[in-house]
Motif scaffolding. Structure first.
Motif, PDB file in Angstrom:
ATOM      1  N   ASP A 132     -37.914  33.507 -20.462  1.00  0.00           N
ATOM      2  CA  ASP A 132     -37.363  32.050 -20.234  1.00  0.00           C
ATOM      3  C   ASP A 132     -38.651  31.233 -20.473  1.00  0.00           C
ATOM      4  O   ASP A 132     -39.645  31.296 -19.823  1.00  0.00           O
ATOM      5  N   GLY A 186     -40.370  28.072 -20.951  1.00  0.00           N
ATOM      6  CA  GLY A 186     -40.258  26.551 -20.612  1.00  0.00           C
ATOM      7  C   GLY A 186     -41.694  26.103 -20.852  1.00  0.00           C
ATOM      8  O   GLY A 186     -42.091  25.760 -19.620  1.00  0.00           O
ATOM      9  N   LYS A 211     -30.817  31.242 -26.628  1.00  0.00           N
ATOM     10  CA  LYS A 211     -30.249  30.007 -26.371  1.00  0.00           C
ATOM     11  C   LYS A 211     -31.182  28.855 -26.090  1.00  0.00           C
ATOM     12  O   LYS A 211     -32.241  28.774 -25.331  1.00  0.00           O
ATOM     13  N   ASN A 212     -31.130  27.722 -26.842  1.00  0.00           N
ATOM     14  CA  ASN A 212     -31.751  26.341 -26.725  1.00  0.00           C
ATOM     15  C   ASN A 212     -31.064  25.570 -25.439  1.00  0.00           C
ATOM     16  O   ASN A 212     -29.862  25.311 -25.631  1.00  0.00           O
ATOM     17  N   MET A 213     -31.799  25.538 -24.477  1.00  0.00           N
ATOM     18  CA  MET A 213     -31.165  24.568 -23.361  1.00  0.00           C
ATOM     19  C   MET A 213     -31.458  23.284 -23.614  1.00  0.00           C
ATOM     20  O   MET A 213     -30.906  22.380 -22.704  1.00  0.00           O
ATOM     21  N   GLU A 214     -31.935  22.718 -24.671  1.00  0.00           N
ATOM     22  CA  GLU A 214     -32.158  21.364 -25.040  1.00  0.00           C
ATOM     23  C   GLU A 214     -31.585  21.336 -26.553  1.00  0.00           C
ATOM     24  O   GLU A 214     -32.287  20.920 -27.543  1.00  0.00           O
ATOM     25  N   PRO A 215     -30.161  21.507 -26.383  1.00  0.00           N
ATOM     26  CA  PRO A 215     -29.632  21.360 -27.844  1.00  0.00           C
ATOM     27  C   PRO A 215     -29.388  19.941 -28.431  1.00  0.00           C
ATOM     28  O   PRO A 215     -29.572  19.779 -29.718  1.00  0.00           O
ATOM     29  N   GLN A 216     -29.984  18.947 -27.740  1.00  0.00           N
ATOM     30  CA  GLN A 216     -30.032  17.753 -28.527  1.00  0.00           C
ATOM     31  C   GLN A 216     -31.143  17.449 -29.199  1.00  0.00           C
ATOM     32  O   GLN A 216     -31.456  16.696 -30.041  1.00  0.00           O
ATOM     33  N   ASN A 274     -38.742  21.668 -26.317  1.00  0.00           N
ATOM     34  CA  ASN A 274     -37.370  22.565 -26.290  1.00  0.00           C
ATOM     35  C   ASN A 274     -37.651  23.454 -24.843  1.00  0.00           C
ATOM     36  O   ASN A 274     -38.677  23.837 -24.579  1.00  0.00           O
ATOM     37  N   HIS A 275     -36.619  24.296 -24.541  1.00  0.00           N
ATOM     38  CA  HIS A 275     -36.779  25.219 -23.598  1.00  0.00           C
ATOM     39  C   HIS A 275     -35.680  26.447 -23.946  1.00  0.00           C
ATOM     40  O   HIS A 275     -34.485  26.298 -24.189  1.00  0.00           O
ATOM     41  N   TYR A 276     -36.148  27.515 -24.298  1.00  0.00           N
ATOM     42  CA  TYR A 276     -35.456  28.646 -24.691  1.00  0.00           C
ATOM     43  C   TYR A 276     -35.247  29.684 -23.804  1.00  0.00           C
ATOM     44  O   TYR A 276     -36.292  29.993 -23.003  1.00  0.00           O
ATOM     45  N   LEU A 277     -34.181  30.317 -23.950  1.00  0.00           N
ATOM     46  CA  LEU A 277     -33.867  31.785 -23.141  1.00  0.00           C
ATOM     47  C   LEU A 277     -33.664  32.810 -24.415  1.00  0.00           C
ATOM     48  O   LEU A 277     -32.874  32.731 -25.157  1.00  0.00           O
TER      49      LEU A 277
END
Lengths: 178, 248
Positions: free
Chosen positions: B161, B163, B187-192, B212-215
């Motif tokens: 994670d 972040g 997965k990018n938790m901030e797709p915008q 951005n915040h990636y998993l």
């Protein structure tokens, strides 16, 4: 100079903590003036340099002894100063009764105002440009020395500094015209 | 629009690197009013900068730095062995041997007194997805990186994670052994936001950590301990490195 520093670093890694004091003594003024040139805040600069040396000690076991300690500590202080300034929002204290630390002449108002404008213009530059301006024009380092600190080839440092100078020109124009 | 040649010669002039032919070339260019204005403005801005350089000062922080370091590295107090045990057993060899024997005896007693293992009910473990005992968080202690990287486990999947709230544009490259791990997904938790990622056989590249915040999901082939190297950089400038231990 590099050989002495490397020997001291090896001594510290072996466990002779006190040898680090010699490195602090050697570089503290230069690092302090670097931080001061970026932040223009004496107390903040002192804290930055202190924290940077402690951080450097903590990371010393991972230090690449082929590099110069000088370049390494420079980089730590530079990053710390730039990021500390970002966090503080570029706050510059200016009080007519208590002028900025490095200008003590009471009647030199014009110079104080110019100094503020220069500081404003510098602060508006991106960190990567501001650092090059300070390293080249305040610290008077060569392109090779700067290259070691910022970990970029000398050619790239040069081209980036050209852009930085143009950015400074525009930034100063904007500050003066504001 | 800036004349590239003018820019180059102006900067060489500032650095004192103009050759004689280049000086002549610059002089010709400066006959143009706009070019002369540009040249003067660059040179003057640096003059203003240098005239307003903070005065050099001296400090002495050696003691305060060393005191901080000494507190952090204070050795454990050596306890003087004044117990009856060492007083009775003066010879070093006898002392060490008897200490060793005593240690073995104590360990044996503790072992024998342990309750027997009970079979773990398979029904209890069915559906268990994560092992919180293995989870670990790396708190970033770099001035331009603020946040943490959490490592979680779910069976054979390792979840990173990432972040971090960086204060400047920073990218991250995660590298690992392709014999131990494979990319399961990102997965990018901030797709915008404008971040993106790329994956390879032994690496994952995450861009624009500042917004951005990636998993990152990696599959572990053998569920054995391993390492993932994380490198954080801004364009070509390395910011810091981190080694993430995978502890199955």
């Amino acid at each position: 100079m590099q050989e002495t520093d490397t020997l001291l670093v090896i001594e510290v890694i072996k466990g002779n903590t006190e040898a680090f004091g010699l490195l602090v003594e050697k570089y503290q003024n230069q690092m302090y003036n670097l931080a001061l040139q970026i932040t223009r805040d004496a107390d903040l600069s002192k804290d930055i340099v202190q924290d940077s040396f402690v951080k450097a000690y903590q990371k010393l076991s991972g230090f690449d002894q082929c590099r110069k300690f000088f370049s390494w500590i420079y980089r730590i202080v530079l990053n710390e100063a730039l990021n500390t300034q970002k966090r503080s929002g570029f706050f510059i204290r200016f009080d007519e009764d208590n002028p900025p630390h490095d200008y003590s002449k009471e009647n030199n108002i014009e110079k104080d105002e110019t100094s503020l404008k220069v500081q404003k213009a510098l602060n508006r530059l991106a960190a990567k440009y501001k650092s090059l301006i300070v390293l080249k024009h305040y610290q008077a380092l060569s392109y090779e020395e700067i290259s070691e600190i910022v970990k970029l080839p000398p050619g790239k440092v040069k081209s980036r500094l050209y852009i930085a100078r143009d950015s400074l020109r525009k930034s100063l124009e904007n500050v003066y015209n504001a | 629009m800036l004349n590239t040649k003018l820019e180059e010669l102006t900067n060489k002039y500032i650095d004192g690197e103009l050759t004689a032919p280049e000086k002549d070339e610059l002089n010709v260019l400066l006959r143009d009013k706009d070019k002369k204005q540009y040249f003067d403005s660059v040179v003057n801005s640096l003059d203003v900068l240098k005239r307003n350089k903070p005065a050099a000062e001296q400090i002495d922080i050696t003691n305060s730095v060393m005191n901080t370091i000494r507190k952090q590295t204070e050795p454990y107090m050596k306890k003087t062995m004044s117990s009856g045990f060492t007083q009775n057993f003066r010879g070093a060899k006898i002392g060490y041997a008897l200490s060793f024997a005593l240690g073995v005896l104590i360990t044996g007693i503790i072992f024998l007194l342990q309750p027997g293992y009970s079979e773990v009910d398979e029904a209890f473990t069915k559906g268990t997805m994560s092992n919180p005992d293995l989870n670990r968080t790396y708190f970033m202690d770099e001035s331009s990186l603020n946040g943490s990287i959490k490592v979680e486990y779910s069976g054979e999947i390792v979840i990173l994670d990432v972040g971090l709230k960086t204060s400047e544009a920073i990218n991250c490259k995660l590298s690992f052994s392709e014999s131990q791990f494979a990319v399961f997904g990102v997965k990018n938790m901030e797709p915008q936001s404008k971040g993106n990622f790329t994956t390879g056989k032994n690496s994952v590249h995450l861009s624009h950590l500042e917004s951005n915040h990636y998993l990152v999901f990696l599959r572990s082939f053998n569920r054995t301990p391993g390492k993932i190297d994380a490198r954080f950089f801004n364009e070509d400038v390395n910011v810091t490195n981190l080694t993430i231990d995978i502890n199955y």
